[in-house]
Design a protein around this motif. Structure first.
Motif, PDB file in Angstrom:
ATOM      1  N   THR A   1       0.510  -1.244   0.075  1.00 20.31           N
ATOM      2  CA  THR A   1       0.162   0.203   0.310  1.00 20.31           C
ATOM      3  C   THR A   1       0.359   1.574  -0.009  1.00 20.31           C
ATOM      4  N   THR A   2       0.753   2.127  -0.561  1.00 18.44           N
ATOM      5  CA  THR A   2       1.126   3.318  -0.721  1.00 18.44           C
ATOM      6  C   THR A   2       0.868   4.464  -0.311  1.00 18.44           C
ATOM      7  N   LEU A   3       0.748   5.208   0.083  1.00 19.52           N
ATOM      8  CA  LEU A   3       0.396   6.449   0.845  1.00 19.52           C
ATOM      9  C   LEU A   3       1.546   7.768   0.090  1.00 19.52           C
TER      10      LEU A   3
ATOM     11  N   HIS B   1      -3.654   5.011  -9.811  1.00 15.70           N
ATOM     12  CA  HIS B   1      -3.404   3.212  -8.167  1.00 15.70           C
ATOM     13  C   HIS B   1      -4.570   2.862  -7.300  1.00 15.70           C
TER      14      HIS B   1
ATOM     15  N   ALA C   1      -6.654   4.940  -5.367  1.00 13.99           N
ATOM     16  CA  ALA C   1      -6.428   4.891  -4.674  1.00 13.99           C
ATOM     17  C   ALA C   1      -7.157   6.678  -4.279  1.00 13.99           C
TER      18      ALA C   1
ATOM     19  N   VAL D   1      -4.758   3.490   4.868  1.00 13.93           N
ATOM     20  CA  VAL D   1      -3.592   2.331   4.128  1.00 13.93           C
ATOM     21  C   VAL D   1      -3.652   1.571   5.278  1.00 13.93           C
TER      22      VAL D   1
ATOM     23  N   THR E   1      -5.961   0.588   1.684  1.00 14.67           N
ATOM     24  CA  THR E   1      -5.669   0.825   0.167  1.00 14.67           C
ATOM     25  C   THR E   1      -4.873   2.188  -0.270  1.00 14.67           C
ATOM     26  N   ASN E   2      -4.507   3.004  -0.831  1.00 17.35           N
ATOM     27  CA  ASN E   2      -3.588   3.358  -1.619  1.00 17.35           C
ATOM     28  C   ASN E   2      -4.276   4.543  -1.529  1.00 17.35           C
TER      29      ASN E   2
ATOM     30  N   ALA F   1       3.666   0.854   5.423  1.00 17.41           N
ATOM     31  CA  ALA F   1       2.878   1.406   4.371  1.00 17.41           C
ATOM     32  C   ALA F   1       4.165   1.661   3.355  1.00 17.41           C
ATOM     33  N   SER F   2       4.545   2.099   2.179  1.00 13.92           N
ATOM     34  CA  SER F   2       5.660   2.974   1.041  1.00 13.92           C
ATOM     35  C   SER F   2       4.506   4.307   1.287  1.00 13.92           C
TER      36      SER F   2
ATOM     37  N   ARG G   1       5.852   7.665  -1.189  1.00 13.73           N
ATOM     38  CA  ARG G   1       5.955   8.592  -1.796  1.00 13.73           C
ATOM     39  C   ARG G   1       5.570   9.882  -2.044  1.00 13.73           C
TER      40      ARG G   1
END
Length: 174
Positions: free
Chosen positions: A2-4, A26, A28, A65, A69-70, A95-96, A98
């Motif tokens: 999962t990415t924020l 994504h 998101a 997250v 959920t992105n 979580a990731s 970015r």
């Protein structure tokens, strides 16, 4: 994973346009305070309500997250401390993170702000020349270390941790 995605830049940099693209690409959840401030309060800064709204959005972003959920957080995040706090909070949830930094030169910024006001005034706020200059004076451009994705810096002196700092910066986050 999962990415924020954290949108960083000045007004007129193209953050919300790029945030919409990232949300579509994504799957998101996109959190843009202006989408809420206008319908709720009719202005960008309403007696500190923006900070309260951003705090609840940040809380919601972290909850999303946790659920896998992105999320795209479209705040602008002018300060290094804000960006470091959000990075730390996201990474604490495994979580990731970015950062998406969109620089903008003076001429382009002014043209985009004028165009936005002329074409979609219901979706934006008026900005004076003084507002633009004030934003540029207060914006802390991300450095190579931030953009390179290194670990978040420690909290400012006097703070036990980023969670405490964030609760002070965004009162409704706690």
């Amino acid at each position: 994973m999962t990415t924020l995605f954290l949108m960083v830049g000045l007004p007129g940099a193209g953050k919300t346009t790029r945030a919409r693209q990232l949300a579509d690409e994504h799957g998101a959840l996109r959190l843009t305070p202006d989408d809420w401030m206008i319908p709720l309060f009719g202005e960008a800064e309403s007696d500190g309500k923006r900070d309260v709204l951003e705090g609840r959005m940040l809380w919601l972003a972290l909850e999303a997250v946790k659920l896998g959920t992105n999320v795209v957080v479209d705040y602008g995040c002018w300060s290094r401390d804000e960006r470091s706090a959000i990075r730390w909070l996201v990474e604490a949830e495994d979580a990731s993170f970015r950062m998406v930094y969109l620089p903008v030169d003076d001429e382009t910024q002014r043209a985009r702000i004028a165009h936005r006001w002329a074409t979609t005034p219901e979706e934006t706020f008026p900005m004076t020349e003084a507002d633009i200059l004030d934003g540029r004076a207060h914006f802390e451009e991300p450095d190579a270390a931030e953009l390179g994705g290194g670990a978040a810096a420690g909290p400012p002196s006097g703070w036990a941790g980023w969670r405490e700092w964030a609760a002070s910066r965004w009162p409704s986050f706690a």
